[in-house]
Enzyme design. Structure first.
Site, mmCIF file in Angstrom:
data_model
loop_
_atom_site.group_PDB
_atom_site.id
_atom_site.type_symbol
_atom_site.label_atom_id
_atom_site.label_comp_id
_atom_site.label_asym_id
_atom_site.label_seq_id
_atom_site.Cartn_x
_atom_site.Cartn_y
_atom_site.Cartn_z
ATOM 1 N N THR A 97 15.332 -7.072 -5.074
ATOM 2 C CA THR A 97 14.506 -6.355 -6.035
ATOM 3 C C THR A 97 13.174 -6.014 -5.400
ATOM 4 O O THR A 97 12.509 -6.884 -4.823
ATOM 5 C CB THR A 97 14.259 -7.141 -7.338
ATOM 6 O OG1 THR A 97 13.327 -6.426 -8.148
ATOM 7 C CG2 THR A 97 13.724 -8.538 -7.086
ATOM 8 N N ASP A 143 10.655 -5.382 -7.020
ATOM 9 C CA ASP A 143 9.623 -5.964 -7.882
ATOM 10 C C ASP A 143 9.181 -7.349 -7.427
ATOM 11 O O ASP A 143 8.151 -7.849 -7.873
ATOM 12 C CB ASP A 143 10.117 -6.052 -9.326
ATOM 13 C CG ASP A 143 10.297 -4.684 -9.970
ATOM 14 O OD1 ASP A 143 9.555 -3.756 -9.608
ATOM 15 O OD2 ASP A 143 11.190 -4.543 -10.816
ATOM 16 N N LEU A 182 10.413 7.463 -3.816
ATOM 17 C CA LEU A 182 9.984 7.509 -2.418
ATOM 18 C C LEU A 182 9.695 6.115 -1.881
ATOM 19 O O LEU A 182 10.019 5.804 -0.735
ATOM 20 C CB LEU A 182 8.741 8.391 -2.279
ATOM 21 C CG LEU A 182 8.892 9.857 -2.675
ATOM 22 C CD1 LEU A 182 7.548 10.570 -2.571
ATOM 23 C CD2 LEU A 182 9.930 10.546 -1.791
ATOM 24 N N ARG A 197 10.955 3.195 -2.672
ATOM 25 C CA ARG A 197 12.102 2.305 -2.471
ATOM 26 C C ARG A 197 13.165 2.911 -1.556
ATOM 27 O O ARG A 197 14.131 2.225 -1.203
ATOM 28 C CB ARG A 197 12.712 1.912 -3.808
ATOM 29 C CG ARG A 197 13.505 2.991 -4.509
ATOM 30 C CD ARG A 197 13.938 2.535 -5.880
ATOM 31 N NE ARG A 197 15.082 3.301 -6.372
ATOM 32 C CZ ARG A 197 15.442 3.341 -7.637
ATOM 33 N NH1 ARG A 197 14.754 2.666 -8.554
ATOM 34 N NH2 ARG A 197 16.500 4.041 -8.009
#
Length: 420
Positions: free
Chosen positions: A144, A146, A298, A300
């Site tokens: 992830t 995040d 963009l 990731r």
């Protein structure tokens, strides 16, 4: 497993990253080293939906060179999806369908590559297989951008996004600085991060290059007056400044600055638009000319500037997931356990899925500056090694060479299945 050879199932879930395919490479290459224990590695086309639809991809038809090329190819090579299985109580039939598909194709290893929702699914599938008496080992492969999975020090995908955001903030800020005397005074970049500000924090690394930056974190309630005063002070002192705003920045009542009033497939509020909201707020209150950008996909997808640390860890966790399965482990996730910041050292650990599923790891308060608009030295020490090193893909005619797999489907053995 009691069987001498059993097949494996691998699937990618949620938003893809610059290095999720490196984890896929780690899973498949390691499985191919254990043909005495592991038969065919099947991949789910479009994630868990591939398992439900019995749309399986035979990875054994891919050459060693093609699988190796996954390590330097971004996005999801087998397709991903945002589809969250409901609880066992609400929709047991979908979980039972997974077991039926696994049984029909001799699958005893389940490798699910994703974030928090995927960890939850992996955990539930493991529980159900045990209750049904079907021998399945479910291993979650963390992924992830995040960076909000618990237990593990960092998550594959994050280091590369952090590098991209820091790099983009630096270069755009230098552009603004060169034009500040007569034109743009403020540049605003919006980055991902719904509840955790790890990605936004990476923008703070440009302070080491003398760039004035203001960061808006989801962990800090947005105070418009204090924010505007901070931006104005930066512009007066330096002539310009940059603002890094997390998509999850929110007002004291919990309303997102970027909330659109819609929801995604996981039931999360659909976000997007914090940058123009903040930029126009600055223009209205302070009169400063601005430009804004939304990093969106963009950030990731940028494999061309991926962190070497991130690529290495993504591969290692995929490989370790297979090893854990061969060791007889079930319902676990390999982790990154940091040993030291300088020199950067870590080891691969393991966490049980009952401690990972449905838990979000937020930015520690001591990683955020006292005024709430920057990062601390402790945070810099944490971030620095994660963006270290370059792992460039091969180039041809000026563009990276990325692989596209055959993704040949396996013949179906079961009746069609309709999603609820």
């Amino acid at each position: 497993m009691t069987q001498a050879r059993t097949n494996a199932f691998y699937a990618q879930s949620g938003g893809v990253t610059a290095v999720i395919n490196a984890s896929a490479c780690g899973v498949i290459e390691t499985a191919r080293q254990h043909t005495d224990r592991i038969g065919t590695v099947y991949a789910g086309r479009n994630g868990i939906l591939g398992a439900l639809a019995e749309d399986l991809i035979d990875t054994s038809l891919e050459s060693p060179e093609a699988i190796a090329a996954l390590r330097s190819t971004p996005s999801g090579a087998f397709g991903s999806c945002r589809y969250k299985l409901k609880s066992l109580e609400k929709n047991r039939r979908e979980y039972e369908r997974l077991i039926e598909v696994f049984k029909a194709h001799g699958i005893g290893y389940f490798f699910y590559n994703g974030g928090g929702d995927s960890a939850d699914t992996c955990f539930k599938v493991s529980q159900l297989s045990q209750s049904m008496g079907y021998p399945l080992q479910a291993i979650h492969v963390p992924k992830t951008i995040d960076n909000d999975l618990p237990i593990t020090d960092c998550c594959p995908g994050f280091g590369s996004v952090a590098k991209y955001v820091a790099l983009s903030t630096l270069e755009a800020s230098l552009d603004v600085r060169s034009m500040a005397a007569t034109s743009t005074k403020v540049f605003v970049i919006e980055v991902m991060g719904r509840h955790a500000g790890w990605i936004a924090a990476a923008g703070g690394l440009v302070e080491d290059h003398g760039i004035p930056v203001v960061i808006l974190f989801p962990e800090i309630e947005f105070d418009e007056a204090k924010f505007l005063a901070r931006v104005d002070a930066m512009v007066k002192q330096h002539g310009y400044c940059s603002v890094v705003v997390s998509e999850g920045a929110h007002h004291p009542d919990g309303t997102f600055l970027a909330e659109q009033g819609t929801r995604d497939a996981f039931g999360h509020a659909q976000l997007g638009g914090a940058a123009p909201v903040v930029a126009n707020m600055i223009k209205t209150a302070l009169g400063h000319k601005f430009h804004w950008a939304v990093a969106d996909y963009l950030q990731r997808a940028a494999r061309h500037v991926a962190s070497a640390t991130d690529v290495r860890q993504a591969y290692e966790l995929g490989a370790r997931a297979v090893e854990l399965a061969l060791e007889g482990r079930n319902s676990v996730m390999p982790t990154i356990d940091r040993i030291s910041d300088v020199p950067y050292e870590y080891r691969i650990g393991v966490a049980t899925l009952d401690t990972v599923a449905n838990v979000e790891k937020m930015m520690p308060r001591d990683f955020i500056s006292e005024d709430g608009f920057g990062i601390t030295d402790k945070c810099r020490r944490y971030l620095a090694p994660l963006i270290e090193g370059e792992d460039y893909p091969a180039y041809r005619n000026g563009l990276p060479v990325y692989v596209t797999l055959k993704n040949q489907a396996v013949a179906k053995k079961l009746p069609a299945f309709a999603l609820a």
